[in-house]
Design a protein around this motif. Structure first.
Motif, PDB file in Angstrom:
ATOM      1  N   ALA A  61       0.826  -1.210   0.000  1.00 54.53           N
ATOM      2  CA  ALA A  61       0.000   0.000   0.000  1.00 54.53           C
ATOM      3  C   ALA A  61       0.861   1.260   0.000  1.00 54.53           C
ATOM      4  O   ALA A  61       0.450   2.305  -0.516  1.00 54.53           O
ATOM      5  CB  ALA A  61      -0.925  -0.005   1.216  1.00 54.53           C
ATOM      6  N   ARG A  94      -2.337  -8.117  -4.215  1.00 51.81           N
ATOM      7  CA  ARG A  94      -2.678  -7.354  -5.401  1.00 51.81           C
ATOM      8  C   ARG A  94      -4.186  -7.297  -5.608  1.00 51.81           C
ATOM      9  O   ARG A  94      -4.751  -6.264  -5.990  1.00 51.81           O
ATOM     10  CB  ARG A  94      -1.979  -7.947  -6.631  1.00 51.81           C
ATOM     11  CG  ARG A  94      -0.486  -7.637  -6.654  1.00 51.81           C
ATOM     12  CD  ARG A  94       0.321  -8.660  -7.375  1.00 51.81           C
ATOM     13  NE  ARG A  94       1.659  -8.158  -7.639  1.00 51.81           N
ATOM     14  CZ  ARG A  94       2.636  -8.098  -6.741  1.00 51.81           C
ATOM     15  NH1 ARG A  94       2.418  -8.518  -5.496  1.00 51.81           N
ATOM     16  NH2 ARG A  94       3.814  -7.611  -7.041  1.00 51.81           N
ATOM     17  N   LEU A 135      -5.573  -4.882  -3.009  1.00 52.13           N
ATOM     18  CA  LEU A 135      -5.322  -3.495  -3.385  1.00 52.13           C
ATOM     19  C   LEU A 135      -6.252  -3.042  -4.495  1.00 52.13           C
ATOM     20  O   LEU A 135      -6.747  -1.906  -4.497  1.00 52.13           O
ATOM     21  CB  LEU A 135      -3.869  -3.339  -3.828  1.00 52.13           C
ATOM     22  CG  LEU A 135      -2.807  -3.274  -2.724  1.00 52.13           C
ATOM     23  CD1 LEU A 135      -1.398  -3.293  -3.345  1.00 52.13           C
ATOM     24  CD2 LEU A 135      -2.979  -2.019  -1.880  1.00 52.13           C
TER      25      LEU A 135
END
Length: 261
Positions: free
Chosen positions: A184, A252, A255
């Motif tokens: 992040a 991933r 996110l």
């Protein structure tokens, strides 16, 4: 300024040889070149390539096992910079191995069939070093281990048992950081972010290795023909989705979802 002094001369040939080994002596070239023993009669011209490629891969496996031990030790003491450098070396080896494996794709099917019968049941599936690498990397699924036992007469090879007795790389890496936080804000985590990328590259390179192996088998013996070890390309296809570090792939996804995709 101090001058560089030459070592004192010696009249002892044996000692002189130890102090200044020759290229052939240091690498034991004579013995190394005697390790290729084609079994085909008459000797098939392509069998030497087949043997050398597999022997070279096994030598690189030895280096990978050695380097994984160093890498895990660096992770254990949070030496992130050394760990990133070490894993970069391992990844370079994996890329070279995949290229070596690809050279066997230039062996046409008819040529392989002309010496295949001499291999008996010898198969890459019996490579203990390959299994040690998988276990060290974190592959410890019960079904996988049951398959290994079956392939080795009902018990796991001693070196695999030794690898199982220590934490796997996936376990150590998973606990090394809050990977969600690292990804992040990568600029805030420096070496840890680079480590995560190197681990992901390790996974990707093994995916490439497995794919190259699958294509090689299909190219030489076809999809449904069983290899000398009894498995077919269908088995290899089932391993293409294997990941050592699923948490790095999952971060991933998280996110992306957090970003409103």
């Amino acid at each position: 300024m101090h001058s560089i002094q030459s070592p004192p001369a010696t009249d002892d040939p044996a000692r002189a040889g130890r102090d200044s080994p020759s290229y052939d002596g240091y690498l034991a070239i004579d013995g190394l070149l005697r390790l290729q023993r084609p079994l085909s009669v008459p000797e098939h011209p392509d069998e030497l390539h087949f043997i050398v490629t597999h022997q070279a891969i096994e030598l690189w496996f030895k280096v990978v096992v050695h380097e994984l031990a160093r890498f895990k030790a660096d992770l254990g003491r949070a030496a992130w910079t050394r760990a990133v450098a070490g894993l970069g070396r391992i990844n370079a080896i994996l890329a070279a191995q995949t290229a070596q494996l690809g050279t066997l794709g230039h062996l046409d099917p008819k040529a392989f069939l002309e010496f295949r019968s001499f291999l008996g049941t010898a198969s890459g599936f019996q490579s203990v070093q390959f299994r040690v690498i998988e276990v060290l990397s974190g592959l410890r699924d019960p079904d996988y281990l049951d398959g290994l036992r079956a392939a080795h007469g009902g018990s796991l090879p001693a070196r695999v048992l030794e690898a199982l007795a220590e934490p796997g790389l996936a376990e150590i890496a998973g606990e090394a950081a809050d990977w969600g936080a690292v990804y992040a804000a990568p600029d805030d985590h420096g070496a840890l972010f680079l480590l995560g990328e190197a681990l992901l590259e390790y996974d990707r390179l093994w995916l490439a290795w497995r794919h190259e192996h699958l294509v090689l088998v299909e190219r030489i013996i076809g999809q449904d023909t069983r290899g000398t070890g009894g498995a077919s390309a269908r088995y290899l296809q089932g391993r293409l989705s294997l990941r050592f570090f699923p948490f790095l792939w999952d971060v991933r996804h998280r996110l992306t979802m957090k970003g409103g995709a």
